[in-house]
Design a protein around this motif. Structure first.
Motif, PDB file in Angstrom:
ATOM      1  N   GLU A   1    -113.963  10.992 -56.328  1.00  0.00           N
ATOM      2  CA  GLU A   1    -114.862  11.500 -55.300  1.00  0.00           C
ATOM      3  C   GLU A   1    -114.116  12.233 -54.196  1.00  0.00           C
TER       4      GLU A   1
ATOM      5  N   SER B   1    -114.206   9.752 -61.592  1.00  0.00           N
ATOM      6  CA  SER B   1    -114.252   8.856 -60.417  1.00  0.00           C
ATOM      7  C   SER B   1    -113.332   9.310 -59.290  1.00  0.00           C
TER       8      SER B   1
ATOM      9  N   HIS C   1    -121.933  14.394 -51.952  1.00  0.00           N
ATOM     10  CA  HIS C   1    -122.144  13.767 -50.648  1.00  0.00           C
ATOM     11  C   HIS C   1    -120.931  13.853 -49.739  1.00  0.00           C
TER      12      HIS C   1
ATOM     13  N   TYR D   1    -121.395   7.356 -57.323  1.00  0.00           N
ATOM     14  CA  TYR D   1    -121.454   8.255 -56.163  1.00  0.00           C
ATOM     15  C   TYR D   1    -122.067   9.574 -56.602  1.00  0.00           C
ATOM     16  N   ASN D   2    -122.618  10.292 -55.638  1.00  0.00           N
ATOM     17  CA  ASN D   2    -123.044  11.669 -55.865  1.00  0.00           C
ATOM     18  C   ASN D   2    -121.889  12.570 -55.467  1.00  0.00           C
ATOM     19  N   GLN D   3    -121.434  13.405 -56.378  1.00  0.00           N
ATOM     20  CA  GLN D   3    -120.246  14.225 -56.151  1.00  0.00           C
ATOM     21  C   GLN D   3    -120.400  15.211 -54.999  1.00  0.00           C
TER      22      GLN D   3
END
Length: 217
Positions: free
Chosen positions: A83, A81, A126, A122-124
């Motif tokens: 990001e 987590s 983005h 989340y998309n890592q």
């Protein structure tokens, strides 16, 4: 401020206390194995890509080695987590990548399945891509591609399963006459990128280049 005192940010390699916007300390930064690749050269990433699909240029920021700092960085980004690590990696990329006079028209990221996106939150890719987009003033589209099937993490798959990527992705919009920079975290077998590449190339007279955070050699 209080949280910073109670739970200070620590280097992911040696656990020494570091500034809140960093991921490794100065000493451990020297242990990150950057590739120092030329985006336009016939480098190792481009050679691997060309065995699978037509590619214009390619770049990997780091080497992805066992028990290496870069592997820990990617793991923290994807599974812990964190990001914000994407911002650090983007800044490192900016220091190494010069598009010169052959700038891509569009940045595109490898998508997560909606279920996986919900699980991870989340998309890592983005934040990483957004920082690059802002710096280079090149638009990005995180919705051009769709992942059609839910699957477990690549790191948990065996090699046979990783090779089975047929019909995994689809292109959601008309796109043609574009030079697209496809962005992913780690280049392993290259089959995920190849599956996407052929979907994009079939859509129109597009050109494709590749950018990955790390290369598993």
């Amino acid at each position: 401020m209080i949280l910073d005192i109670l739970f200070p940010n620590r280097c992911i390699e040696c656990s020494s206390i570091i500034e809140s916007d960093l991921i490794v300390c100065g000493n451990c930064m020297d242990q990150v194995h950057f590739t120092h690749q030329d985006y336009f050269a016939d480098n190792f990433v481009k050679q691997k890509c060309r065995l699978l699909f037509p590619v214009e240029n390619a770049f990997a920021l780091m080497k992805f080695e066992k028990q290496d700092v870069s592997r820990k960085i990617i793991h923290e980004l994807k599974y812990r987590s964190r990001e914000i690590i994407g911002k650090n990696l983007a800044e490192w990329t900016i220091n190494s990548l010069d598009f010169k006079n052959e700038r891509p028209d569009l940045f595109v990221t490898v998508p997560l399945h909606p279920k996986k996106l919900s699980e991870r939150g989340y998309n890592q890719l983005h934040l990483f891509t957004r920082v690059l987009s802002d710096f280079y003033n090149i638009p990005y589209d995180n919705e051009l591609l769709r992942r059609n099937h839910y699957s477990k993490a690549q790191a948990l798959k065996n090699k046979r399963n990783r090779l089975n990527t047929e019909h995994t992705f689809s292109v959601t919009k008309d796109v043609s006459e574009k030079h697209i920079l496809l962005i992913d975290d780690v280049f392993t077998t290259g089959n995920t990128l190849a599956t996407i590449a052929w979907e994009i190339l079939r859509k129109g007279n597009n050109k494709l280049s590749i950018l990955v955070m790390a290369m598993d050699e």
